[in-house]
Write a protein that holds these residues in place. Structure first.
Motif, PDB file in Angstrom:
ATOM      1  N   ALA A 188      29.968  19.331 -15.230  1.00  0.00           N
ATOM      2  CA  ALA A 188      29.783  20.620 -15.885  1.00  0.00           C
ATOM      3  C   ALA A 188      29.557  21.772 -14.917  1.00  0.00           C
ATOM      4  N   ASN A 214      20.270  21.261 -14.653  1.00  0.00           N
ATOM      5  CA  ASN A 214      20.617  21.174 -16.069  1.00  0.00           C
ATOM      6  C   ASN A 214      22.079  20.774 -16.191  1.00  0.00           C
ATOM      7  N   GLY A 215      22.307  19.755 -16.997  1.00  0.00           N
ATOM      8  CA  GLY A 215      23.681  19.312 -17.188  1.00  0.00           C
ATOM      9  C   GLY A 215      24.157  18.377 -16.097  1.00  0.00           C
ATOM     10  N   GLY A 250      23.492  15.354 -15.819  1.00  0.00           N
ATOM     11  CA  GLY A 250      23.838  14.063 -16.410  1.00  0.00           C
ATOM     12  C   GLY A 250      22.670  13.093 -16.506  1.00  0.00           C
ATOM     13  N   LYS A 251      21.461  13.598 -16.397  1.00  0.00           N
ATOM     14  CA  LYS A 251      20.288  12.730 -16.416  1.00  0.00           C
ATOM     15  C   LYS A 251      20.097  12.093 -17.790  1.00  0.00           C
ATOM     16  N   SER A 252      20.063  12.938 -18.819  1.00  0.00           N
ATOM     17  CA  SER A 252      19.842  12.397 -20.164  1.00  0.00           C
ATOM     18  C   SER A 252      20.958  11.437 -20.543  1.00  0.00           C
ATOM     19  N   THR A 253      22.188  11.788 -20.177  1.00  0.00           N
ATOM     20  CA  THR A 253      23.316  10.925 -20.513  1.00  0.00           C
ATOM     21  C   THR A 253      23.127   9.543 -19.884  1.00  0.00           C
ATOM     22  N   HIS A 302      11.724  18.421 -14.436  1.00  0.00           N
ATOM     23  CA  HIS A 302      12.143  19.559 -13.620  1.00  0.00           C
ATOM     24  C   HIS A 302      10.983  20.094 -12.794  1.00  0.00           C
ATOM     25  N   ALA A 324      26.420  19.433 -27.994  1.00  0.00           N
ATOM     26  CA  ALA A 324      27.059  18.831 -26.820  1.00  0.00           C
ATOM     27  C   ALA A 324      26.502  19.391 -25.515  1.00  0.00           C
ATOM     28  N   SER A 353      23.631  20.178 -22.644  1.00  0.00           N
ATOM     29  CA  SER A 353      22.401  19.535 -22.188  1.00  0.00           C
ATOM     30  C   SER A 353      21.227  20.420 -22.601  1.00  0.00           C
ATOM     31  N   GLY A 364      18.726  21.877 -21.130  1.00  0.00           N
ATOM     32  CA  GLY A 364      18.494  23.103 -20.369  1.00  0.00           C
ATOM     33  C   GLY A 364      19.558  24.155 -20.651  1.00  0.00           C
TER      34      GLY A 364
HETATM   35  N1  LIG Z   1      27.575  14.458 -26.991  1.00  0.00           N
HETATM   36  C1  LIG Z   1      28.137  15.182 -26.015  1.00  0.00           C
HETATM   37  N2  LIG Z   1      29.382  15.701 -26.178  1.00  0.00           N
HETATM   38  C2  LIG Z   1      29.963  16.418 -25.200  1.00  0.00           C
HETATM   39  N3  LIG Z   1      29.395  16.685 -24.026  1.00  0.00           N
HETATM   40  C3  LIG Z   1      28.151  16.214 -23.798  1.00  0.00           C
HETATM   41  C4  LIG Z   1      27.465  15.444 -24.777  1.00  0.00           C
HETATM   42  N4  LIG Z   1      26.248  15.106 -24.284  1.00  0.00           N
HETATM   43  C5  LIG Z   1      26.185  15.647 -23.052  1.00  0.00           C
HETATM   44  N5  LIG Z   1      27.324  16.311 -22.751  1.00  0.00           N
HETATM   45  C6  LIG Z   1      27.616  16.996 -21.481  1.00  0.00           C
HETATM   46  O1  LIG Z   1      27.354  16.126 -20.404  1.00  0.00           O
HETATM   47  C7  LIG Z   1      26.739  16.812 -19.345  1.00  0.00           C
HETATM   48  C8  LIG Z   1      25.437  16.144 -18.956  1.00  0.00           C
HETATM   49  O2  LIG Z   1      24.482  16.327 -19.990  1.00  0.00           O
HETATM   50  P1  LIG Z   1      23.005  15.754 -19.932  1.00  0.00           P
HETATM   51  O3  LIG Z   1      22.393  16.017 -21.244  1.00  0.00           O
HETATM   52  O4  LIG Z   1      23.048  14.354 -19.441  1.00  0.00           O
HETATM   53  O5  LIG Z   1      22.332  16.685 -18.826  1.00  0.00           O
HETATM   54  P2  LIG Z   1      20.849  16.654 -18.247  1.00  0.00           P
HETATM   55  O6  LIG Z   1      20.973  16.282 -16.817  1.00  0.00           O
HETATM   56  O7  LIG Z   1      19.984  15.833 -19.098  1.00  0.00           O
HETATM   57  O8  LIG Z   1      20.475  18.188 -18.327  1.00  0.00           O
HETATM   58  P3  LIG Z   1      19.092  18.928 -18.784  1.00  0.00           P
HETATM   59  O9  LIG Z   1      18.240  18.978 -17.586  1.00  0.00           O
HETATM   60  O10 LIG Z   1      19.545  20.302 -19.157  1.00  0.00           O
HETATM   61  O11 LIG Z   1      18.521  18.182 -19.919  1.00  0.00           O
HETATM   62  C9  LIG Z   1      26.571  18.260 -19.808  1.00  0.00           C
HETATM   63  O12 LIG Z   1      27.604  19.025 -19.262  1.00  0.00           O
HETATM   64  C10 LIG Z   1      26.716  18.190 -21.293  1.00  0.00           C
HETATM   65  O13 LIG Z   1      27.298  19.374 -21.782  1.00  0.00           O
END
Ligand SMILES: Nc1ncnc2c1ncn2[C@@H]1O[C@H](COP(=O)(O)OP(=O)(O)OP(=O)(O)O)[C@@H](O)[C@H]1O
Ligand SMILES: [Mg+2]
Lengths: 379, 526
Positions: free
Chosen positions: A377, B61-62, B64-67, B221, B423, B425, B427
């Motif tokens: 992203a 942010n974004g 990919g941690k939560s994913t 964070h 979709a 993240s 943040g």
């Molecule tokens: N269900 C989904 N559909 C499409 N894109 C997604 C989906 N879930 C996450 N993404 C994308 O995947 C990327 C990683 O998202 P993720 O939630 O893992 O980030 P993060 O590291 O947890 O960020 P944050 O610190 O903001 O929580 C982001 O670009 C997000 O837009």
């Protein structure tokens, strides 16, 4: 968190065009297969029966009847859909349109106005009565928190009672075995149109009203502020409140609009065919509307197809009697269609999401360096 | 579903450890890749978590941690890669599978039902049965008490969730996964909603868990706390692991540079821009009927144009109610005037129209339509703004163009403005909300935790935006659990405790310690 199952089948979230088109076709196919099995089990010739139905249903006369049925179904389903999009379950469409039809018929029989005004006044009366009846449930929910499901179901029963009283004791005139309101004067009638060639059977003039209502529904929901507020409330009431949407007002307005639309349901029949409200005035259309709204996923185009399909099944079922087959087989088919549409939409949706992800991965694997894909992203 | 109690699995583990050579590894992820339409959320990620460690994951942010964590928890399937738990390869189809393998997750956004009790929330989905049919509440209650005592969580199973503060909710979420027998705990930004002493309490709890042999993976964070508590740190950047660092050998600044390639921001306000024009005047604001304990009691405050007034307090002391009363969402008594005009009886919409921006504390429940595209979310709460509507009509083109502007100005990482808000993240959702609420030149901004869940780089950017707007005359009511943010950004600080303003401080002279003790009700007037 992604969209929930309920969000999807109540049409509160958009599905891709692909899902929207494939799912109902699969569902109808599936319903057809199950119906065939039922036919076979009950010892009827499967193929012959289906051919007979399609044959009969596609006669010009039948087609005109299909359009007429669909017109009423469409209005009913739209009335239901307005509520659904806001998470309101207006189960009371049935009572609303019956009461509206009765009062409108009585008013029409009592006043005399020049031709173009007459039907307009009757239609307006019907809308006002429908809106008022639905509005009761809206106000109860907004002020007292009464569930609209409960109140509209009760209002249906009350409408039946009031309707019977008004028809039997106040406005009705005995005509043979029937009791009916005074027949509408010539000026109030809306002539049918010869939409389908090859048959003298006319299509309701108010067919065009149904189309207009569908367009209005789309415009209201997607192009207007009011529709935005309505959808926002349906998707997340807490976010709507924090954003300044007056949810209580929205509940009342949504019920009024839903009820006003419900008021229209009886009009094609009243102004185009029966010209009176009598004991045979078609009942139960409000419930059919719920099924059709679900079948069409509360989308104006989807509902149009659903209404036509429903009408087609209804009309073609009439031939079954002649072949000594219970026409109820069609009711089974209709129920199955709704059920399988709900299921296949869900399956198609999931399949689509997976396919999309596989596509993205293929593309990325193929031309990793060439494609300017956003990575992580942060490009 | 329910395995043995929290203490009962120690022996079982010992037997595993003699079996294989990788006995010390609780979780091993290898070559994990996950793609969403338009985005690669995880690209060939590898991660090794030692048993009994607190393992931190940091990243933008974004990133990919939560994913990644949702993959480990079976909520999402990886496109490629392998997961090993306690040495053996596993494939999870649902969270249920992960739970059976002893993995539990507490999400970035809480998932408790407000109107149920703690007990009901905990057993939801794994209801204990008596004789296979009736719910066995007594057994569940006993078990909850046991777990709570074993780890010092201090949880009463019979209170309603809506009546407890965030710190406790956090512990309920943790208890919920322990109840299901988790030995590996994933915590996604558990401290974002907590004030410092609650963070300390949480970390004490976590250390207690680790002593019992539980493994913890946590995302944050807040780099200082990561350094303080973690045994190992993995840095993720743009979907891949860029570094494994030892917390004793790095500073927060170095960590931030690894994450975003930029320096740690400082929220210091430079010159004061406070004017003597009153923007917001709140007098005698009270919520709660006569006789019972008031959630908000006779609150009076003034904010001038160009001033940031910070409210410090442990969450659940009336901040949420104060904000909602000023926004007209919650009925209250007292008077509120905006720029000299009394707005006490105005509707929420009218207040927003009059120029109040609102960053709600719970972005999912109050700030977004998760199932609507970003550009429709631009309209939410701004249904009277020229860019969004023309009279009765939605101005689709205008709203889209302005959403694009926000995405660029606030660096919202998204493949486009037609994707659904869900979709993004966490943040990035927050950045979108901040951008939206700063649009249309508001007179007053009610900012509840404006940088909650936002990475250090984006936090600095948001602070800059706030300062610029403040210099142009924006008045801000700032509520935050982050004391650095409060002290650095505010022109004046007030402390709220049990619904009343109990103390005030000049941020130029106050220390976080003074503020911290005032927040618990121990401080005196400064
Ligand atoms: N269900 C989904 N559909 C499409 N894109 C997604 C989906 N879930 C996450 N993404 C994308 O995947 C990327 C990683 O998202 P993720 O939630 O893992 O980030 P993060 O590291 O947890 O960020 P944050 O610190 O903001 O929580 C982001 O670009 C997000 O837009
Ligand atoms: Mg996240």
């Amino acid at each position: 968190m992604s969209s929930t199952f309920a969000d999807r089948w109540l049409g509160r979230v958009r599905l891709s065009a692909w899902v929207t088109l494939t799912a109902p076709l699969l569902a109808i196919l599936f319903a057809g297969v199950i119906t065939s099995i039922v036919l076979a089990i009950t010892g009827n010739p499967v193929f012959d029966t289906l051919v007979t139905m399609v044959d009969y249903g596609s006669q010009p006369r039948s087609l005109a009847l299909v359009v007429n049925n669909a017109t009423t179904y469409y209005l009913s389903a739209i009335a239901v859909a307005i509520g659904f999009r806001m998470n309101l379950f207006n189960i009371g469409v049935d009572g609303q349109y019956r009461l509206a039809g009765l009062v409108a018929a009585a008013v029409g029989g009592a006043v005399t106005l020049p031709a173009p005004l007459m039907p307009i006044v009757i239609i307006l009366v019907a809308m006002i009565v429908g809106a008022a009846w639905a509005g009761i449930a809206g106000v109860l929910k907004a002020t007292r928190g009464v569930s609209e499901v409960i109140s509209t179901i009760m209002l249906n029963t009350i409408a039946t009672g009031i309707g019977a009283y008004l028809l039997l004791e106040v406005w009705g005139e005995r005509q043979g075995n029937d009791i009916a309101t005074k027949e509408l004067p010539e000026a109030a009638r809306i002539a049918g149109i010869g939409l389908i060639p090859g048959t003298p059977q006319m299509v309701y003039g108010l067919f065009f009203l149904a189309i207009a209502v569908g367009i209005a529904f789309h415009v209201l929901l997607n192009k207007m502020r009011f529709g935005f507020d309505l959808r926002a409330t349906g998707q997340s009431e807490s976010a709507a409140v924090a954003s300044g949407v007056d949810v209580k007002h929205m509940i009342v307005y949504a019920m009024l609009i839903s009820g006003a639309t419900a008021g229209l349901i009886g009009m094609p029949q009243l102004l185009g065919e029966s010209f009176t409200y009598n004991l045979n005035f078609q009942a139960g259309l409000g419930f059919t509307g719920i099924a059709i709204a679900l079948l069409g996923r509360n989308n104006p185009i989807g509902i149009a197809f659903a209404a036509l399909l429903w009408g087609f099944l209804d009309v073609s079922s009439t031939v079954l009697d002649l072949h000594k087959i219970a026409p109820e087989i069609v009711v089974i088919m209709q129920g199955l269609t709704v059920l399988s549409v709900v299921v296949t939409y869900e399956l198609a949706h999931r399949y689509r999401v997976n396919a999309e992800q596989r596509r993205v991965s293929r593309e990325l694997a193929g031309g990793a360096s060439a494609t300017p894909q956003k990575e992580g992203a942060s490009a | 579903m329910i395995t043995t109690g929290p203490l009962g699995t120690l022996t079982q583990e010992a037997s595993i450890s003699t079996e294989t050579t990788v006995s010390e590894v609780a979780v091993q992820l290898e070559g994990i890749t996950k793609r969403f339409p338009g985005v690669v959320a995880n690209r060939d990620i590898s991660l090794t978590v030692q048993k009994g460690h607190i393992h931190a994951i940091v990243g933008e942010n974004g990133a990919g941690k939560s994913t990644l964590m949702k993959i480990l928890y079976g909520m999402q399937r990886p496109d490629e890669g392998e997961i090993r738990v306690n040495g053996s390869p596993v494939t999870f189809h649902t969270p249920g599978d992960a739970i059976s393998a002893g993995i539990g997750m507490v999400h970035q956004h809480f998932m408790l039902a407000d109107n149920l009790t703690v007990l009901e929330n905990v057993i939801l989905g794994s209801e204990p049965r008596k004789g296979g049919l009736a719910l066995d509440f007594a057994a569940a209650r006993t078990k909850i008490r046991e777990i709570s005592d074993a780890y010092g969580l201090g949880i009463d199973p019979d209170v309603l969730v809506e009546d407890i503060g965030v710190g406790t909710r956090q512990r309920v979420e943790i208890l919920k996964v322990l109840y299901r027998g988790a030995r590996i705990l994933i915590l996604d930004e558990p401290t974002a909603v907590l004030v410092p002493h609650e963070v300390d309490e949480l970390f004490e709890n976590l250390h207690g868990l680790v002593r019992e042999g539980i493994t913890i993976i946590f995302i944050s964070h807040h780099l200082d706390e990561v350094l303080k508590v973690a045994d190992a740190i993995t840095v993720i950047r743009r979907g891949t692991t860029v570094a494994e660092v030892d917390p004793v050998s790095v500073t927060a600044r170095q960590l931030a540079e690894l994450m975003v390639g930029s320096e740690l921001p400082s929220p210091e306000t430079r010159e004061s821009t406070v004017t003597d024009v009153v923007a917001l005047q709140v007098t005698g604001l009270t919520i709660g009927a006569e006789g019972e304990r008031k959630v908000l009691d006779d609150v009076t405050l003034t904010i001038h144009k160009g001033e940031v007034l910070g409210i410090a307090g442990v969450e659940g002391n009336g901040q949420a109610e104060l904000v909602e009363a000023i926004m007209g969402i919650r009925p209250s008594t007292g008077t509120i005037t905006l720029a000299g005009e009394e707005i006490t009886s105005w509707t929420t919409l009218r207040r927003r129209e009059a120029g109040i921006g609102y960053i709600p504390e719970d972005r999912h429940r109050h700030g977004l339509l998760l199932e609507a595209p970003l550009w429709e979310n631009r309209i939410l709460g701004h249904m009277k703004e020229k860019v969004n509507v023309r009279g009765w009509w939605i101005n689709r083109r205008g709203a889209r163009a302005d959403t694009q502007r926000i995405v660029e100005q606030y660096d919202v990482r998204t493949p486009g403005i037609d994707v659904l808000a869900s979709a993004l993240s966490g943040g990035n959702q927050q950045k979108l909300i901040v951008g939206r609420e700063m649009s249309g030149e508001p007179k007053l901004l009610i900012a509840a935790h404006p940088t909650r869940g936002v990475d250090v780089g984006a936090q600095a950017a948001i602070w800059d935006h706030l300062r610029t707007a403040r210099a142009a005359g924006l008045a801000v009511l700032l509520i935050s659990a982050d004391l650095d943010e409060l002290i650095g950004l505010s022109d004046w600080l007030k402390v709220i405790h049990r619904g009343t303003l109990v103390a005030e401080f000049d941020p130029a002279t106050v220390t976080p310690e003074q503020l911290g003790s005032a927040m618990t009700g121990a401080g005196e007037e400064a």
